[in-house]
Design a protein around this motif. Structure first.
Motif, mmCIF file in Angstrom:
data_model
loop_
_atom_site.group_PDB
_atom_site.id
_atom_site.type_symbol
_atom_site.label_atom_id
_atom_site.label_comp_id
_atom_site.label_asym_id
_atom_site.label_seq_id
_atom_site.Cartn_x
_atom_site.Cartn_y
_atom_site.Cartn_z
ATOM 1 N N PHE A 51 15.617 19.659 7.186
ATOM 2 C CA PHE A 51 15.358 19.478 5.747
ATOM 3 C C PHE A 51 15.069 18.007 5.440
ATOM 4 O O PHE A 51 14.198 17.948 4.788
ATOM 5 C CB PHE A 51 16.726 19.770 5.072
ATOM 6 C CG PHE A 51 16.983 21.348 5.045
ATOM 7 C CD1 PHE A 51 16.108 21.946 4.020
ATOM 8 C CD2 PHE A 51 17.876 21.771 5.784
ATOM 9 C CE1 PHE A 51 16.322 23.263 3.958
ATOM 10 C CE2 PHE A 51 18.089 23.472 5.543
ATOM 11 C CZ PHE A 51 17.325 24.039 4.710
ATOM 12 N N LEU A 54 11.346 17.781 6.501
ATOM 13 C CA LEU A 54 10.649 18.644 5.772
ATOM 14 C C LEU A 54 10.492 17.723 4.346
ATOM 15 O O LEU A 54 9.408 17.755 3.605
ATOM 16 C CB LEU A 54 11.381 20.015 5.033
ATOM 17 C CG LEU A 54 10.709 21.099 4.090
ATOM 18 C CD1 LEU A 54 9.218 21.337 4.591
ATOM 19 C CD2 LEU A 54 11.528 22.415 3.894
ATOM 20 N N THR A 57 7.868 15.457 4.910
ATOM 21 C CA THR A 57 6.689 15.888 4.754
ATOM 22 C C THR A 57 6.163 16.108 3.143
ATOM 23 O O THR A 57 5.042 16.024 2.890
ATOM 24 C CB THR A 57 6.716 17.344 5.347
ATOM 25 O OG1 THR A 57 7.043 17.027 6.603
ATOM 26 C CG2 THR A 57 5.220 18.028 5.374
ATOM 27 N N ILE A 58 7.016 16.592 2.298
ATOM 28 C CA ILE A 58 6.752 16.776 0.916
ATOM 29 C C ILE A 58 6.485 15.517 0.370
ATOM 30 O O ILE A 58 5.257 15.415 -0.423
ATOM 31 C CB ILE A 58 8.265 17.520 0.197
ATOM 32 C CG1 ILE A 58 8.264 18.812 0.585
ATOM 33 C CG2 ILE A 58 7.683 17.559 -1.426
ATOM 34 C CD1 ILE A 58 9.496 19.297 0.075
ATOM 35 N N SER A 61 2.888 14.493 1.715
ATOM 36 C CA SER A 61 1.913 15.055 0.946
ATOM 37 C C SER A 61 1.479 14.824 -0.475
ATOM 38 O O SER A 61 0.514 14.865 -0.827
ATOM 39 C CB SER A 61 2.136 16.596 0.849
ATOM 40 O OG SER A 61 3.130 16.809 -0.205
ATOM 41 N N ARG A 67 -5.356 12.732 -0.070
ATOM 42 C CA ARG A 67 -4.728 13.756 -0.933
ATOM 43 C C ARG A 67 -5.873 14.217 -2.039
ATOM 44 O O ARG A 67 -6.411 15.331 -2.291
ATOM 45 C CB ARG A 67 -3.478 13.425 -1.769
ATOM 46 C CG ARG A 67 -3.009 14.579 -2.776
ATOM 47 C CD ARG A 67 -1.666 13.790 -3.304
ATOM 48 N NE ARG A 67 -1.383 14.712 -4.522
ATOM 49 C CZ ARG A 67 -0.679 16.041 -4.682
ATOM 50 N NH1 ARG A 67 -0.643 16.556 -3.654
ATOM 51 N NH2 ARG A 67 -0.417 16.326 -5.698
ATOM 52 N N PHE B 269 -2.302 20.868 2.067
ATOM 53 C CA PHE B 269 -0.868 20.278 2.180
ATOM 54 C C PHE B 269 0.138 21.060 1.654
ATOM 55 O O PHE B 269 1.249 20.942 2.118
ATOM 56 C CB PHE B 269 -0.962 18.954 1.143
ATOM 57 C CG PHE B 269 -1.557 17.617 1.813
ATOM 58 C CD1 PHE B 269 -2.345 17.980 2.868
ATOM 59 C CD2 PHE B 269 -1.963 16.562 1.006
ATOM 60 C CE1 PHE B 269 -2.937 16.785 3.438
ATOM 61 C CE2 PHE B 269 -2.579 15.715 1.649
ATOM 62 C CZ PHE B 269 -3.084 15.745 2.850
ATOM 63 N N ILE B 273 3.653 22.411 3.406
ATOM 64 C CA ILE B 273 5.124 22.341 3.039
ATOM 65 C C ILE B 273 5.603 23.916 3.241
ATOM 66 O O ILE B 273 6.945 24.014 3.606
ATOM 67 C CB ILE B 273 5.164 21.679 1.487
ATOM 68 C CG1 ILE B 273 4.659 20.467 1.760
ATOM 69 C CG2 ILE B 273 6.521 22.010 1.063
ATOM 70 C CD1 ILE B 273 4.173 19.758 0.363
ATOM 71 N N GLY B 276 6.449 24.709 6.475
ATOM 72 C CA GLY B 276 7.628 24.196 6.929
ATOM 73 C C GLY B 276 9.194 24.892 6.452
ATOM 74 O O GLY B 276 10.055 25.110 7.195
ATOM 75 N N SER B 277 9.040 25.178 5.238
ATOM 76 C CA SER B 277 10.061 25.877 4.747
ATOM 77 C C SER B 277 10.206 27.466 5.252
ATOM 78 O O SER B 277 11.489 27.691 5.444
ATOM 79 C CB SER B 277 9.750 26.133 3.116
ATOM 80 O OG SER B 277 9.443 25.042 2.613
#
Lengths: 72, 466
Positions: A51, A54, A57-58, A61, A67, B269, B273, B276-277
């Motif tokens: 988690f 993750l 990663t969020i 991003s 981006r 992107f 995400i 990953g989830s």
């Protein structure tokens, strides 16, 4: 703090997490304790680690230098 | 159960037929057939990435891995997958940037262009071909073997294998990548729903999480920590697996193609995400299945454990959904891999586009037949064979990353040759002709390390000399 710096910070934290994965911090040899919610240590710490990765990663991003890159 | 299976199976095949017919075009050019128009949104992207990555190996292999080797399997796959997703953000962006302005049809063609060498393209194709065909084969074999065990008076394994390959070929040949992507949405949802229902039921059966691990600690405590009862999850195995898995988006063409055809960077992107989830969501119930097996079937063979846990211990209706879920999981990964090899073939061909597409489509049929043959003959070690495939394709990574990140990669001429030598060496090791380790270190890690060091040094030398 600039977006680029946050992105670099995310990358550095992911590398630190990966290193920790292979140390006794996450994978101690033959150690199942302490248990959390009934789960053995490597499993619950591995789930938390997933988690955290993750989450990074969020965040990554959202601040990634590419981006807003316009694709041709 | 058979009646439910027929109804669910008919609905499943009907939906596949609908997707195939609605995406069918009479004019088949490379851009639409192999690249699905390169305009993939994040939701479709998520499901096609997920269905391609999480396959039979997740649904059948991972529960057995947890049962036999313990909780370290979470580190092996879940943690590695999330690190891979971060890599998707980091390197995926550069790959997309590098391919802009040029027609991308496959990694082999891209490598040929980067290194200005046909050999580089052939090495990229050969690496994918050699290590993907066995991987496709184990998907087909895994499910066929399972189906054979699930029914009394079952037809032989090859009958199931032929049916699976036939379904896969029909819709991918007619509808191209677009049909595969749409069917991936269906297959991804089926996989996730089925695995959670069974996981939940198994967890209930053993009295919840706490009770489950209490029973395990009484029966086989080594399952609750690394390296596990058989010592598999040591540093080298876990580290080597993580490296190999992180390379998948760039070294396995079925994934790199999806990365390229995303609509824009933001869509990529969001997909990353979601992926990953999805990884956490799909792997978590396999822990419950595996631990259930460790309590109820500690000494059973893999097919016995899977047959009982997934079919016989479940209500009849659910068993039918499991079977469809498994077939869906196998097909969604295998079709993408076979199709991507067709795309790789196309990327190496020069000539009139429609003619080249025809040749590549024929090649897809040939690859499917090879995979079918291999499926009938290969072993049942699902996860370990899958890992061998990841490790094999990861040897392409230093060459591919050099192509992505170094503008003068054409000057690093020796790298494709060394990559080819490394691939041949690893194949020899996998065939048992040479040792799989050197000085106690795994050969795949040594080869990958040597190629990486060479690539870095060669780039630095080239920079200094120019």
């Amino acid at each position: 703090m600039s977006k680029r710096l946050i992105w670099q910070l995310c990358g550095a934290l992911v590398i630190i997490m990966v290193i920790l994965t292979f140390t006794p911090v996450i994978t101690p040899k033959g150690v199942a304790e302490p248990f959390l919610l009934g789960m053995p240590y490597t499993l619950w710490s591995g789930i938390i680690l997933s988690f955290v990765l993750l989450g990074l990663t969020i965040i990554g991003s959202l601040v990634h230098p590419g981006r807003d890159h316009k694709d041709q | 159960m058979v009646k439910t299976l027929i109804i669910v199976g008919t609905i499943y095949v009907g939906i596949l037929a609908f997707f195939t017919l609605s995406t069918r075009t009479t004019e088949k050019d490379s851009a639409s057939y192999f690249m699905a128009g390169s305009n993939l949104g994040s939701l479709l992207g998520l499901f096609t990435f997920a269905a391609t990555l999480f396959s039979t190996f997740t649904l059948l292999g991972m529960p057995d891995f947890f049962r036999v080797h313990g909780v370290g399997a979470w580190i092996f796959l879940a943690v590695s997958d999330i690190v891979m997703v971060f890599g998707l953000l980091w390197i995926g962006h550069y790959l997309r940037k590098k391919t802009q302005g040029h027609q991308y049809l496959g990694m082999a063609g891209f490598m040929q262009r980067c290194f200005q060498s046909r050999l580089a393209g052939i090495v990229a194709f050969a690496g994918a071909f050699i290590f993907l065909i066995p991987y496709v084969a184990i998907q087909i074999r895994g499910v066929s073997f399972f189906l054979q065990q699930a029914f009394e008076n079952s037809p032989p394994l090859w009958v199931y294998a032929i049916c699976i390959v036939a379904i896969m070929l029909i819709y991918s040949e007619i509808g191209g990548l677009k049909a595969i992507i749409y069917s991936d949405v269906l297959q991804g949802i089926v996989l996730l729903v089925v695995i959670w229902i069974i996981g939940f039921l198994c967890l209930q059966e053993v009295g919840g999480i706490k009770e489950m691990f209490t029973q395990i600690s009484e029966q086989n405590e080594a399952l609750l920590s690394t390296p596990g009862p058989k010592g598999l999850f040591d540093f080298q195995f876990l580290f080597g697996s993580m490296v190999a898995i992180c390379m998948i988006p760039f070294t396995q063409p079925q994934v790199s193609t999806r990365l390229i055809i995303m609509k824009d960077t933001r869509a990529l992107f969001r997909t990353a995400i979601g992926l990953g989830s999805f990884a956490i969501l799909v792997i978590l119930p396999t822990v419950f299945l595996g631990m259930y097996g460790a309590i109820k079937y500690p000494d059973a063979t893999t097919p016995e454990f899977l047959g009982n846990t997934l079919i016989h211990d479940q209500p009849g209706v659910l068993g039918a959904f499991v079977i469809i879920g498994l077939v869906a999981a196998a097909i969604s990964t295998a079709d993408s891999q076979i199709f991507s090899l067709g795309g790789e073939t196309r990327s190496l061909l020069k000539g009139e586009d429609k003619e080249m597409v025809k040749i590549a489509r024929l090649a897809i049929g040939l690859f499917a037949l090879l995979a079918l043959g291999f499926a009938i003959l290969s072993s049942d070690e699902l996860v370990l064979l899958a890992r061998a495939s990841f490790a094999g394709t990861s040897l392409l990574a230093p060459m591919i990353f050099t192509g992505i990140f170094y503008d003068n990669s054409a000057k690093i001429r020796l790298l494709p040759i060394l990559t080819l030598i490394a691939i041949v060496t690893l194949v020899c090791a996998n065939l048992g002709l040479i040792s799989t380790s050197l000085g106690g270190i795994r050969l795949d890690l040594i080869l990958l390390g040597a190629l990486s060091i060479y690539a870095v040094v060669a780039i630095q030398v080239d920079k200094l000399s120019s």
